[in-house]
Structure formats: structure tokens, C-alpha cells
Design a protein around this motif. Structure first.
Motif, PDB file in Angstrom:
ATOM      1  N   THR A 104      48.900  16.368   3.596  1.00 25.19           N
ATOM      2  CA  THR A 104      48.867  17.856   3.298  1.00 25.19           C
ATOM      3  C   THR A 104      46.855  16.820   3.094  1.00 25.19           C
ATOM      4  OG1 THR A 104      50.678  18.251   2.769  1.00 25.19           O
ATOM      5  CG2 THR A 104      48.635  19.529   2.355  1.00 25.19           C
ATOM      6  N   THR A 105      46.924  16.312   2.303  1.00 23.93           N
ATOM      7  CA  THR A 105      45.365  16.543   2.282  1.00 23.93           C
ATOM      8  C   THR A 105      44.703  15.722   3.834  1.00 23.93           C
ATOM      9  OG1 THR A 105      45.777  15.528  -0.129  1.00 23.93           O
ATOM     10  CG2 THR A 105      43.467  14.276   1.163  1.00 23.93           C
ATOM     11  N   LEU A 106      45.135  14.647   3.919  1.00 27.18           N
ATOM     12  CA  LEU A 106      44.908  14.240   5.294  1.00 27.18           C
ATOM     13  C   LEU A 106      44.888  14.984   7.036  1.00 27.18           C
ATOM     14  CD1 LEU A 106      46.541  10.683   6.535  1.00 27.18           C
ATOM     15  CD2 LEU A 106      44.517  10.928   5.374  1.00 27.18           C
ATOM     16  N   LYS A 107      45.925  16.492   6.542  1.00 29.47           N
ATOM     17  CA  LYS A 107      45.721  16.905   7.777  1.00 29.47           C
ATOM     18  C   LYS A 107      44.356  18.138   7.002  1.00 29.47           C
ATOM     19  CE  LYS A 107      50.417  18.009   9.092  1.00 29.47           C
ATOM     20  NZ  LYS A 107      51.587  18.511   9.128  1.00 29.47           N
ATOM     21  N   HIS A 108      44.133  18.088   5.713  1.00 27.00           N
ATOM     22  CA  HIS A 108      42.773  19.068   5.551  1.00 27.00           C
ATOM     23  C   HIS A 108      41.593  18.372   5.812  1.00 27.00           C
ATOM     24  CE1 HIS A 108      45.823  21.498   2.150  1.00 27.00           C
ATOM     25  NE2 HIS A 108      45.329  22.578   3.910  1.00 27.00           N
ATOM     26  N   PHE A 109      41.768  17.436   5.724  1.00 30.10           N
ATOM     27  CA  PHE A 109      40.421  16.334   5.938  1.00 30.10           C
ATOM     28  C   PHE A 109      39.850  16.200   7.238  1.00 30.10           C
ATOM     29  CE2 PHE A 109      38.124  12.354   7.346  1.00 30.10           C
ATOM     30  CZ  PHE A 109      37.027  12.038   6.417  1.00 30.10           C
ATOM     31  N   VAL A 110      40.934  15.683   8.522  1.00 26.10           N
ATOM     32  CA  VAL A 110      41.094  15.396   9.442  1.00 26.10           C
ATOM     33  C   VAL A 110      40.069  16.915  10.623  1.00 26.10           C
ATOM     34  CG1 VAL A 110      42.145  15.625  11.786  1.00 26.10           C
ATOM     35  CG2 VAL A 110      42.662  13.990  10.191  1.00 26.10           C
ATOM     36  N   ARG A 111      40.519  17.892  10.079  1.00 25.77           N
ATOM     37  CA  ARG A 111      40.898  19.185  10.199  1.00 25.77           C
ATOM     38  C   ARG A 111      39.056  19.096  10.719  1.00 25.77           C
ATOM     39  NH1 ARG A 111      44.562  22.818   7.418  1.00 25.77           N
ATOM     40  NH2 ARG A 111      46.048  21.793   8.578  1.00 25.77           N
ATOM     41  N   GLN A 112      38.355  18.724   9.099  1.00 22.35           N
ATOM     42  CA  GLN A 112      36.708  19.247   9.385  1.00 22.35           C
ATOM     43  C   GLN A 112      36.391  18.640  10.383  1.00 22.35           C
ATOM     44  OE1 GLN A 112      35.311  20.119   6.284  1.00 22.35           O
ATOM     45  NE2 GLN A 112      37.203  21.250   5.822  1.00 22.35           N
ATOM     46  N   PHE A 113      36.913  17.415  11.074  1.00 17.23           N
ATOM     47  CA  PHE A 113      36.191  16.927  12.157  1.00 17.23           C
ATOM     48  C   PHE A 113      36.879  17.545  13.835  1.00 17.23           C
ATOM     49  CE2 PHE A 113      35.982  14.527   8.533  1.00 17.23           C
ATOM     50  CZ  PHE A 113      34.605  13.849   8.859  1.00 17.23           C
ATOM     51  N   SER A 114      37.390  18.553  13.375  1.00 12.83           N
ATOM     52  CA  SER A 114      37.985  19.412  15.079  1.00 12.83           C
ATOM     53  C   SER A 114      36.808  19.270  16.067  1.00 12.83           C
ATOM     54  CB  SER A 114      38.336  20.523  14.637  1.00 12.83           C
ATOM     55  OG  SER A 114      37.230  21.807  14.842  1.00 12.83           O
ATOM     56  N   HIS A 115      35.745  19.431  15.607  1.00 15.31           N
ATOM     57  CA  HIS A 115      34.373  18.706  16.786  1.00 15.31           C
ATOM     58  C   HIS A 115      34.160  17.015  17.327  1.00 15.31           C
ATOM     59  CE1 HIS A 115      32.831  18.426  12.499  1.00 15.31           C
ATOM     60  NE2 HIS A 115      31.572  17.835  13.891  1.00 15.31           N
ATOM     61  N   VAL A 116      34.441  16.873  16.911  1.00 15.86           N
ATOM     62  CA  VAL A 116      34.524  15.095  17.169  1.00 15.86           C
ATOM     63  C   VAL A 116      35.517  13.983  18.405  1.00 15.86           C
ATOM     64  CG1 VAL A 116      34.257  12.910  15.731  1.00 15.86           C
ATOM     65  CG2 VAL A 116      33.623  15.055  14.475  1.00 15.86           C
ATOM     66  N   PRO A 117      34.499  14.390  19.270  1.00 22.45           N
ATOM     67  CA  PRO A 117      36.358  13.745  20.368  1.00 22.45           C
ATOM     68  C   PRO A 117      36.718  12.706  20.008  1.00 22.45           C
ATOM     69  CG  PRO A 117      33.543  14.282  21.207  1.00 22.45           C
ATOM     70  CD  PRO A 117      33.345  14.140  19.700  1.00 22.45           C
ATOM     71  N   GLN A 118      36.028  11.681  19.760  1.00 24.77           N
ATOM     72  CA  GLN A 118      36.794  10.478  19.381  1.00 24.77           C
ATOM     73  C   GLN A 118      37.980  10.531  17.535  1.00 24.77           C
ATOM     74  OE1 GLN A 118      33.644  10.430  18.525  1.00 24.77           O
ATOM     75  NE2 GLN A 118      32.551   8.722  19.935  1.00 24.77           N
ATOM     76  N   MET A 119      37.277  11.781  16.871  1.00 20.92           N
ATOM     77  CA  MET A 119      38.777  12.365  16.226  1.00 20.92           C
ATOM     78  C   MET A 119      39.857  13.836  16.418  1.00 20.92           C
ATOM     79  SD  MET A 119      38.430  10.975  13.238  1.00 20.92           S
ATOM     80  CE  MET A 119      38.597  12.408  11.927  1.00 20.92           C
ATOM     81  N   ALA A 120      39.837  13.447  17.878  1.00 22.06           N
ATOM     82  CA  ALA A 120      40.669  14.851  18.635  1.00 22.06           C
ATOM     83  C   ALA A 120      42.494  14.259  18.549  1.00 22.06           C
ATOM     84  CB  ALA A 120      40.192  14.952  19.931  1.00 22.06           C
ATOM     85  N   THR A 121      42.343  12.870  18.650  1.00 23.20           N
ATOM     86  CA  THR A 121      43.688  11.963  18.406  1.00 23.20           C
ATOM     87  C   THR A 121      44.426  11.425  17.107  1.00 23.20           C
ATOM     88  OG1 THR A 121      42.885   9.949  19.452  1.00 23.20           O
ATOM     89  CG2 THR A 121      43.875  11.808  21.234  1.00 23.20           C
ATOM     90  N   VAL A 122      43.162  11.520  16.425  1.00 22.07           N
ATOM     91  CA  VAL A 122      43.366  11.397  15.013  1.00 22.07           C
ATOM     92  C   VAL A 122      44.707  11.652  14.131  1.00 22.07           C
ATOM     93  CG1 VAL A 122      42.656  10.665  12.350  1.00 22.07           C
ATOM     94  CG2 VAL A 122      41.368   9.778  14.740  1.00 22.07           C
ATOM     95  N   GLY A 123      44.427  13.390  14.127  1.00 25.70           N
ATOM     96  CA  GLY A 123      46.071  13.513  13.460  1.00 25.70           C
ATOM     97  C   GLY A 123      47.189  13.610  14.551  1.00 25.70           C
ATOM     98  N   GLN A 124      47.431  13.797  14.939  1.00 29.09           N
ATOM     99  CA  GLN A 124      48.110  13.412  16.406  1.00 29.09           C
ATOM    100  C   GLN A 124      48.999  11.875  15.759  1.00 29.09           C
ATOM    101  OE1 GLN A 124      48.788  13.967  20.057  1.00 29.09           O
ATOM    102  NE2 GLN A 124      50.465  13.437  20.356  1.00 29.09           N
ATOM    103  N   GLU A 125      48.322  11.462  15.540  1.00 30.29           N
ATOM    104  CA  GLU A 125      48.549   9.649  15.864  1.00 30.29           C
ATOM    105  C   GLU A 125      49.235   9.279  13.986  1.00 30.29           C
ATOM    106  OE1 GLU A 125      45.722   6.253  16.324  1.00 30.29           O
ATOM    107  OE2 GLU A 125      44.280   7.579  18.088  1.00 30.29           O
ATOM    108  N   ILE A 126      47.967  10.155  12.953  1.00 28.04           N
ATOM    109  CA  ILE A 126      48.668   9.873  11.372  1.00 28.04           C
ATOM    110  C   ILE A 126      50.238  10.710  11.941  1.00 28.04           C
ATOM    111  CG2 ILE A 126      47.895  11.330   9.510  1.00 28.04           C
ATOM    112  CD1 ILE A 126      45.000  10.559   9.636  1.00 28.04           C
TER     113      ILE A 126
END
Length: 302
Positions: free
Chosen positions: A181-203
Motif C-alpha cells: 500500500t505504501t509503495l502504491k501511494h509513493f509511485v502515484r506521486q510520479f504519474s507524470h514521469v514516463p520511466q515510472m509508468a510501468t513501475v507500479g505494475q511491475e511491483i
């Protein structure tokens, strides 16, 4: 050939949780470092544009830290020090000046970035060489990351520290749920960053994956009949690489002397636990033989 020790470790649910959680930090790091490098380069450029003194070279070319302090630095490096502290969210906290080469502050944005990181970054030359802890602390302490809520950063740092400082290297399912849950909240802060687009899914995929391995010749593991080489599609060699990377990070943190007296700075319980773990797992003992020897040497000196 899959080592039996690896099979046993991966059929321990709580150890596998520890491994999955650590792998998520590596996924996070890979997504973050291009953004952070770009952001720090822009921040460094802004500092130079705003202050003409910062554009001048070090007046001695020999300004350096002594321990964790800067002493007898020239007026240019002193100006850089003041600017770094001005943009530090907690300037009263310990700043690891020994991470930095002050004469390089004018020309290298990453030398500035390292002032906001945990100790031990002196030889690191770029974001891609940093672990997750270094990048997370940079975001947390440098106020140039205005678009990121520090609360979420600190929560991830807390979970990362609990993970890496776990003597048993075993995490419970309840802990994993909160971590996710904590990682999801954090990753959501970077929704505008292309390199972070797939990080949430990979996690998500990593935390729900079955890493257990069945190997022919071993009758039963965790009550499951084993008649196939792999139970999960990921190559066991790849899982072993993930494990090694995580253990290497932990070992570096435990054994990092950085010109300090190691016997005064290391956690005895964690060192002893890690040494016992490596000795109990022959494959890891062989892979990390130099680190195991260092641990044994430290124990012998006490």
C-alpha cells in the motif's frame, strides 16, 4: 542446475517475502534514477544561474571534508555549502559532507546531490549507481523535489529500513500488505514521469508472484509434490541474481567502514546473524566468501 539451498530458501514464505520486498526497491530505483538525474541537473543549473560566485572554480582545488565536517574551505566552496543547506529540508540534521568533493560542486550536479544522501556515497558517480535508499533520501531532504509529498517518501524509507535491518530476513504477510500500500501511494506521486509508468505494475506483479521452485529429486517441499523443474516461469538463475543484489546491498551497509572504526559503527547482532546465514547456505557462503571472511575477522577482533 538449481542449488538445493536456493530451493529451500524460496520455499520459506517469509524469506521469499523479504526477497520480493527487496526486489521491489530495485524496481523502484530503476524507475526513479532517470527522473532524479534530470531533476538534479536542472536544479544545479538554476543554482549557477542565480549566484555568480558559484560559477567560479574552487580557489584552492583542495577543499575537502574531514570526517563529517567541512573545515578551511575557500569562499566559493563555503558559498556552495550555504546554498546546499538552504535547500535542505532539515539543515540541522547530519549532512554527510564526506560524500562530496567540494571543488566539483561547480561542474558536477551529482556531487551536490550526494550531500543529501546517507554516508558512503563518496565513490558514486551518478544516479544509476545509487541504491534505493540514497535516491529516496535525496528526494526527502532536497527541497527541489516540490512535486513529491515528503510524507510518502519517509514512509517508504521506514519500510526500507525495516526490511534491510531485519536480522532474520523474514517478513510477515501483514507487513507485506502495508508495504504494498505504501509503495502504491509513493509511485502515484510520479504519474507524470514516463520511466515510472510501468513501475507500479511491475511491483504488483512481483508481490503477487510465486517464487517457489520445485526440483526433480526432491520429494516434497512445503507439502507439494515436485515432479517438474520449475514451478514459476522466471528462471531460478534470475531469482538468484535478485537475491545476490539484495544481499550485496545489505552486506555493504553492514561492512561499510568509510574511514570509521568499523567495530564502533556496526550492529553486532546483525553482523552475527548475517554471518550465520551465509555459513548455513553454502551457495551464498561461496558467492560472498570475501564478505563472510570480513565478518568473521570483525567477530574475532571483539
Amino acid at each position: 542446475m538449481v542449488r538445493k539451498e536456493l530451493v529451500v530458501r524460496l520455499n520459506d514464505t517469509e524469506y521469499t517475502n523479504w526477497l520480493k520486498a527487496g526486489r521491489c526497491l530495485l524496481i523502484l530505483k530503476d524507475g526513479l534514477h532517470p527522473f532524479i538525474n534530470h531533476h538534479m541537473r536542472a536544479f544545479h543549473g538554476d543554482l549557477l544561474n542565480q549566484n555568480t560566485l558559484l560559477r567560479k572554480p574552487c580557489e584552492t582545488s583542495s577543499c575537502r571534508s574531514r570526517g563529517n565536517k567541512l573545515s578551511r574551505v575557500c569562499r566559493v566552496c563555503s558559498a556552495w555549502q550555504s546554498v546546499i543547506l538552504r535547500h535542505h529540508r532539515q539543515p540541522d540534521a547530519i549532512v554527510n559532507w564526506d560524500n562530496c568533493s567540494p571543488p566539483s560542486w561547480r561542474t558536477d550536479h551529482w556531487e551536490v546531490a550526494k550531500a543529501y544522501m546517507p554516508r558512503g556515497q563518496g565513490k558514486v558517480k551518478g544516479a544509476d549507481q545509487c541504491d534505493a535508499s540514497a535516491l529516496l533520501n535525496l528526494i526527502n531532504y532536497c527541497d527541489c523535489f516540490q512535486s513529491v509529498d515528503p510524507k510518502f517518501v519517509r514512509e517508504v524509507i521506514q519500510y526500507r529500513n525495516e526490511l534491510m535491518h531485519s536480522c532474520e530476513m523474514r517478513m510477515k504477510d501483514k507487513w507485506m500488505k502495508h508495504y504494498h500500500t505504501t509503495l502504491k501511494h509513493f509511485v502515484r506521486q510520479f504519474s507524470h514521469v514516463p520511466q515510472m509508468a510501468t513501475v507500479g505494475q511491475e511491483i504488483d506483479e512481483m508481490l503477487t508472484a510465486d517464487l517457489s521452485i520445485c526440483v526433480s529429486g526432491l520429494d516434497r517441499l512445503d507439502g507439494v509434490e515436485c515432479d517438474s523443474v520449475h514451478q514459476w516461469e522466471t528462471n531460478p538463475d534470475l531469482i538468484s541474481q535478485w537475491e545476490a543484489a539484495l544481499l550485496q546491498e545489505r552486506l555493504q551497509e553492514l561492512l561499510h567502514a568509510d574511514d570509521d572504526d568499523v567495530t564502533k559503527t556496526q550492529d553486532t547482532e546483525q553482523l552475527k546473524s548475517m554471518g550465520g546465514f551465509l555459513q548455513a547456505n553454502r551457495d551464498l557462503g561461496e558467492r560472498f566468501s570475501a564478505e563472510l571472511q570480513a565478518i568473521n575477522s570483525l567477530e574475532a577482533r571483539k
